[in-house]
Design an enzyme around this catalytic site. Structure first.
Site, short mmCIF file in Angstrom:
data_model
loop_
_atom_site.label_atom_id
_atom_site.label_comp_id
_atom_site.label_asym_id
_atom_site.label_seq_id
_atom_site.Cartn_x
_atom_site.Cartn_y
_atom_site.Cartn_z
N ARG A 54 0.85 -1.17 0.00
CA ARG A 54 0.00 0.00 0.00
C ARG A 54 0.90 1.24 0.00
O ARG A 54 2.05 1.17 0.44
CB ARG A 54 -0.90 0.02 1.24
N LYS B 288 -1.82 -2.62 8.07
CA LYS B 288 -2.93 -2.16 8.89
C LYS B 288 -2.93 -2.88 10.24
O LYS B 288 -2.59 -4.03 10.35
CB LYS B 288 -4.25 -2.42 8.16
N HIS C 142 -2.73 3.05 -6.05
CA HIS C 142 -3.28 1.82 -5.47
C HIS C 142 -3.58 0.79 -6.55
O HIS C 142 -3.59 -0.42 -6.28
CB HIS C 142 -4.55 2.13 -4.68
N ARG D 3 -0.94 -1.82 -6.83
CA ARG D 3 -1.08 -2.95 -5.89
C ARG D 3 -2.10 -3.95 -6.42
O ARG D 3 -1.89 -5.17 -6.34
CB ARG D 3 -1.50 -2.40 -4.52
N HIS E 63 -3.92 -9.11 3.86
CA HIS E 63 -5.36 -9.08 4.10
C HIS E 63 -5.70 -9.88 5.36
O HIS E 63 -5.24 -11.00 5.52
CB HIS E 63 -6.12 -9.69 2.92
N TYR F 276 -10.01 -10.86 -6.33
CA TYR F 276 -9.12 -10.91 -7.48
C TYR F 276 -9.41 -12.09 -8.39
O TYR F 276 -9.01 -12.10 -9.55
CB TYR F 276 -7.66 -10.92 -7.02
#
Length: 295
Positions: A150, A173, A241, A244, A267, A276
């Site tokens: 990211r 994150k 983004h 990515r 994730h 995806y």
């Protein structure tokens, strides 16, 4: 009551490890909700009163938000999520009224081709005001496409990652750390930037610096990409983004395991990665329509 949104923000940052952007957005929602309820009820909002918030109150709040801000379903769903979190913090879990949020259609990521990704990074570098800035921008964009980072993750790297090896430790994150492979081309781009940077590479300092030596701003990365995509005639979906997204889509198209891809992207849920598979299926349909004589 006025201090409760601030306490909620501190809780999100300290205990839930949410990003600064999320904390600001959720605190703003809490402030809006308290102001709305005070006007709606005609009385100052006390903590105990929040336990009496009904589904009708929340529907009225969302209707007011739609009326004053023209927000769509996705924004309304985020607002409702923030409201639920705030009420759970203020009066306890399981006390918030049940209210079905607006239906939000999940968008499919829009990747760019490998050639477009590389051309974009090179064009941004060539347009830079100074050689070291061009080397910096190239390294950042190759990290997004070559390692699936990211933007915030790339810009959070410090001199502690040096010297570079075959892998890179990335903090994503909620402070979750993951290990990503570092392609030779990406490693070479970072090393070229480090050799040219006038600000050094202290272990506790940002690796990527702005022109005046401060941390590089994500906004500058977005603006540089925006200018480059106009020069190259690329679609509006070509954003930092999107690089990515392209990393994930191209790996999956080459047979990458979905669980492995989940780890590489950082994730928390496999459902975030499964989107995806829709991208790859869409690509196959495009190939079919363009190539099959009966399509």
């Amino acid at each position: 009551m006025s201090e409760l949104p601030g306490l909620y923000a501190a809780h999100l940052a300290r205990d839930r490890r949410r990003s600064a952007h999320t904390v600001r957005a959720y605190e703003a929602t809490a402030v809006r909700l308290c102001a709305f309820l005070q006007a709606h009820w005609g009385a100052a909002v006390e903590r105990a009163m929040l336990a009496k918030v009904s589904s009708a109150d929340l529907r009225a709040f969302l209707a007011a938000r739609r009326g004053e801000g023209g927000i769509g379903n996705a924004s309304a769903a985020r607002e409702l999520s923030a409201v639920r979190g705030f009420l759970a913090f203020a009066v306890g879990e399981g006390t918030t009224p049940r209210l079905k949020g607006p239906r939000v259609k999940k968008g499919v990521p829009r990747p760019v081709s490998p050639d477009e990704a590389v051309a974009l990074a090179e064009d941004v570098a060539e347009d830079a005001a100074e050689p070291w800035i061009g080397a910096r921008d190239l390294a950042v964009l190759l990290l997004l496409y070559g390692a699936g980072l990211r933007v915030a993750e790339a810009l959070a790297l410090t001199g502690a990652i040096l010297p570079l090896g075959a892998t890179l430790s990335v903090t994503g994150k909620r402070d979750k750390t993951r290990i990503v492979p570092l392609l030779p081309q990406v490693r070479a781009a970072i090393e070229a930037y480090v050799a040219l940077s006038p600000y050094g590479t202290a272990r506790d300092a940002p690796l990527f610096r702005g022109a005046k030596g401060g941390p590089l701003s994500p906004r500058l990365v977005r603006l540089a990409v925006q200018r480059a995509r106009v020069r190259l005639g690329l679609p509006d979906r070509t954003t930092p983004h999107a690089l990515r997204h392209s990393f994930a889509t191209h790996l999956l198209g080459r047979g990458a395991d979905l669980r492995a891809l989940q780890e590489l992207l950082g994730h928390a849920s496999l459902s975030s990665t499964q989107i995806y598979t829709q991208v790859d299926a869409a690509h196959l349909l495009d190939v079919y329509r363009n190539a099959h004589p009966r399509a």
